[in-house]
Motif scaffolding. Structure first.
Motif, PDB file in Angstrom:
ATOM      1  N   GLU A  40       0.842  -1.203   0.000  1.00 26.72           N
ATOM      2  CA  GLU A  40       0.000   0.000   0.000  1.00 26.72           C
ATOM      3  C   GLU A  40       0.882   1.260   0.000  1.00 26.72           C
ATOM      4  OE1 GLU A  40      -3.413   0.076  -0.267  1.00 26.72           O
ATOM      5  OE2 GLU A  40      -3.081  -2.044  -0.672  1.00 26.72           O
ATOM      6  N   TYR A  41       1.987   1.179   0.740  1.00 29.86           N
ATOM      7  CA  TYR A  41       2.982   2.262   0.728  1.00 29.86           C
ATOM      8  C   TYR A  41       3.387   2.582  -0.707  1.00 29.86           C
ATOM      9  CZ  TYR A  41       5.004   2.888   5.494  1.00 29.86           C
ATOM     10  OH  TYR A  41       5.271   3.222   6.782  1.00 29.86           O
ATOM     11  N   LYS A  42       3.720   1.497  -1.411  1.00 30.30           N
ATOM     12  CA  LYS A  42       4.259   1.646  -2.759  1.00 30.30           C
ATOM     13  C   LYS A  42       3.245   2.342  -3.661  1.00 30.30           C
ATOM     14  CE  LYS A  42       6.657  -1.165  -6.197  1.00 30.30           C
ATOM     15  NZ  LYS A  42       6.927  -2.572  -6.568  1.00 30.30           N
ATOM     16  N   GLY A  49       5.582  10.028  -6.058  1.00 29.87           N
ATOM     17  CA  GLY A  49       6.887  10.112  -6.721  1.00 29.87           C
ATOM     18  C   GLY A  49       6.740  10.401  -8.207  1.00 29.87           C
ATOM     19  N   ASP A  50       5.728   9.799  -8.827  1.00 25.81           N
ATOM     20  CA  ASP A  50       5.494  10.046 -10.253  1.00 25.81           C
ATOM     21  C   ASP A  50       5.190  11.523 -10.502  1.00 25.81           C
ATOM     22  OD1 ASP A  50       5.973   7.438 -10.869  1.00 25.81           O
ATOM     23  OD2 ASP A  50       3.862   6.856 -11.093  1.00 25.81           O
ATOM     24  N   MET A  51       4.430  12.131  -9.594  1.00 24.20           N
ATOM     25  CA  MET A  51       4.140  13.571  -9.752  1.00 24.20           C
ATOM     26  C   MET A  51       5.401  14.393  -9.544  1.00 24.20           C
ATOM     27  SD  MET A  51       0.497  14.507  -8.005  1.00 24.20           S
ATOM     28  CE  MET A  51      -0.709  13.215  -7.783  1.00 24.20           C
ATOM     29  N   VAL A  52       6.178  14.010  -8.540  1.00 29.48           N
ATOM     30  CA  VAL A  52       7.408  14.762  -8.236  1.00 29.48           C
ATOM     31  C   VAL A  52       8.380  14.688  -9.418  1.00 29.48           C
ATOM     32  CG1 VAL A  52       9.453  14.820  -6.734  1.00 29.48           C
ATOM     33  CG2 VAL A  52       7.184  14.579  -5.724  1.00 29.48           C
ATOM     34  N   LYS A  53       8.438  13.514 -10.045  1.00 28.41           N
ATOM     35  CA  LYS A  53       9.358  13.330 -11.176  1.00 28.41           C
ATOM     36  C   LYS A  53       8.795  13.880 -12.488  1.00 28.41           C
ATOM     37  CE  LYS A  53      10.575   8.978  -9.386  1.00 28.41           C
ATOM     38  NZ  LYS A  53      10.178   7.605  -9.678  1.00 28.41           N
ATOM     39  N   GLY A  54       7.530  14.324 -12.461  1.00 30.38           N
ATOM     40  CA  GLY A  54       6.925  14.865 -13.666  1.00 30.38           C
ATOM     41  C   GLY A  54       6.398  13.785 -14.609  1.00 30.38           C
ATOM     42  N   LYS A  55       6.334  12.539 -14.132  1.00 30.16           N
ATOM     43  CA  LYS A  55       5.791  11.458 -14.965  1.00 30.16           C
ATOM     44  C   LYS A  55       4.295  11.599 -15.111  1.00 30.16           C
ATOM     45  CE  LYS A  55       8.741   7.388 -14.327  1.00 30.16           C
ATOM     46  NZ  LYS A  55       8.709   6.069 -13.660  1.00 30.16           N
ATOM     47  N   THR A  56       3.650  12.103 -14.056  1.00 30.88           N
ATOM     48  CA  THR A  56       2.218  12.395 -14.129  1.00 30.88           C
ATOM     49  C   THR A  56       2.027  13.858 -13.726  1.00 30.88           C
ATOM     50  OG1 THR A  56       1.963  11.616 -11.852  1.00 30.88           O
ATOM     51  CG2 THR A  56       1.444  10.033 -13.575  1.00 30.88           C
ATOM     52  N   ALA A  57       0.870  14.396 -14.106  1.00 28.94           N
ATOM     53  CA  ALA A  57       0.632  15.820 -13.875  1.00 28.94           C
ATOM     54  C   ALA A  57       0.471  16.108 -12.374  1.00 28.94           C
ATOM     55  CB  ALA A  57      -0.614  16.257 -14.628  1.00 28.94           C
ATOM     56  N   ALA A  64      -2.156  15.545  -1.809  1.00 20.23           N
ATOM     57  CA  ALA A  64      -2.493  15.673  -0.379  1.00 20.23           C
ATOM     58  C   ALA A  64      -3.224  14.425   0.117  1.00 20.23           C
ATOM     59  CB  ALA A  64      -3.349  16.921  -0.165  1.00 20.23           C
ATOM     60  N   LYS A  65      -4.053  13.853  -0.744  1.00 24.46           N
ATOM     61  CA  LYS A  65      -4.787  12.640  -0.380  1.00 24.46           C
ATOM     62  C   LYS A  65      -3.819  11.466  -0.161  1.00 24.46           C
ATOM     63  CE  LYS A  65      -7.418  10.233  -3.165  1.00 24.46           C
ATOM     64  NZ  LYS A  65      -8.173  10.128  -4.429  1.00 24.46           N
ATOM     65  N   TYR A  66      -2.873  11.330  -1.073  1.00 26.27           N
ATOM     66  CA  TYR A  66      -1.866  10.262  -0.924  1.00 26.27           C
ATOM     67  C   TYR A  66      -1.021  10.480   0.334  1.00 26.27           C
ATOM     68  CZ  TYR A  66      -2.705   8.695  -5.760  1.00 26.27           C
ATOM     69  OH  TYR A  66      -3.263   8.203  -6.911  1.00 26.27           O
ATOM     70  N   ALA A  67      -0.687  11.745   0.577  1.00 29.84           N
ATOM     71  CA  ALA A  67       0.158  12.041   1.748  1.00 29.84           C
ATOM     72  C   ALA A  67      -0.593  11.716   3.044  1.00 29.84           C
ATOM     73  CB  ALA A  67       0.588  13.511   1.721  1.00 29.84           C
ATOM     74  N   ALA A  68      -1.881  12.030   3.067  1.00 30.36           N
ATOM     75  CA  ALA A  68      -2.685  11.721   4.255  1.00 30.36           C
ATOM     76  C   ALA A  68      -2.788  10.210   4.433  1.00 30.36           C
ATOM     77  CB  ALA A  68      -4.075  12.347   4.116  1.00 30.36           C
ATOM     78  N   ASN A  69      -2.925   9.505   3.321  1.00 27.62           N
ATOM     79  CA  ASN A  69      -2.977   8.040   3.370  1.00 27.62           C
ATOM     80  C   ASN A  69      -1.650   7.478   3.892  1.00 27.62           C
ATOM     81  OD1 ASN A  69      -4.291   5.555   2.899  1.00 27.62           O
ATOM     82  ND2 ASN A  69      -3.107   5.278   1.026  1.00 27.62           N
ATOM     83  N   MET A  70      -0.550   8.053   3.439  1.00 24.52           N
ATOM     84  CA  MET A  70       0.769   7.621   3.927  1.00 24.52           C
ATOM     85  C   MET A  70       0.883   7.842   5.434  1.00 24.52           C
ATOM     86  SD  MET A  70       2.741   6.121   1.781  1.00 24.52           S
ATOM     87  CE  MET A  70       4.167   6.073   2.852  1.00 24.52           C
ATOM     88  N   GLU A  71       0.310   8.945   5.895  1.00 22.62           N
ATOM     89  CA  GLU A  71       0.401   9.219   7.337  1.00 22.62           C
ATOM     90  C   GLU A  71      -0.322   8.126   8.137  1.00 22.62           C
ATOM     91  OE1 GLU A  71      -0.959  13.081   8.652  1.00 22.62           O
ATOM     92  OE2 GLU A  71       0.181  12.885  10.518  1.00 22.62           O
TER      93      GLU A  71
END
Ligand code: HEC
Length: 151
Positions: A40-42, A49-57, A64-71
């Motif tokens: 689930e982490y992955k 990571g894909d957004m940070v690398k510019g692979k996705t928009a 923020a949703k993913y970050a909250a889920n990671m928390e």
């Protein structure tokens, strides 16, 4: 002669604590359970990571949703490392159980960096806002894997 006995007593105490925890938690294989959380982490961290690398928009709400889920996820794997679960289909290194304080330190630092990332992501507007916190959180994955995960 004294030392090994003391160590055995400590190990036994640890085992009985684990047995108690196991009755309280759902009867799951701990190796499967922790791998499931890391999968689930992955998903979440990978999508970020894909957004940070510019692979996705860049999409601040999704991020923020993913970050909250990671928390939420970041508190979960650590309960699934009971003594004895170094045997089986696992990449976990024996050092997790021989250096438990070190392992806990890595897990705590990881949780703190993920919490920070979630906080930053909640108010971020641009990718540049989240990059440093994402990088710092990612470092905690690597630091722990380098020390405690076989690759
Ligand atoms: C405190 C230590 C620690 C931290 C922090 C950590 N991991 Fe792991 N991770 C492990 C260990 C140990 C395993 C091996 C589990 C096993 O095979 O039993 C693992 C396994 C994994 C796996 C493989 C799961 C599978 O399918 O077998 C993935 C993917 C993963 N971690 C991703 C991450 C990501 C992404 C982060 C950071 C956001 C992270 N981990 C942070 C310790 C850690």
């Amino acid at each position: 002669m004294n030392k090994p006995l003391t160590l055995a007593a400590i190990l036994l105490a640890g085992l009985s604590l684990t047995a108690h925890a196991a009755t309280a938690a759902p009867a799951k294989d701990p190796i499967q359970a922790r791998k499931h959380v890391f999968k689930e982490y992955k998903k979440s961290f990978g999508a970020m990571g894909d957004m940070v690398k510019g692979k996705t928009a860049w999409n601040k709400d999704e991020f923020a949703k993913y970050a909250a889920n990671m928390e939420t996820l970041s508190s979960q794997p650590w309960q699934y490392f009971p003594a004895g679960s170094d045997k089986g289909k696992t990449e976990a290194r024996a050092e997790i159980w021989t250096k438990p304080a070190e392992f806990k330190k890595q897990a705590d630092s990881h949780q703190a960096k993920i919490a920070e990332l979630a906080k930053v992501a909640a108010t971020a507007t641009t990718l540049a806002d989240v990059k440093p916190a994402f990088g710092a959180a990612g470092q905690t994955c690597k630091a722990c894997h380098d020390q405690f995960k076989k690759d």
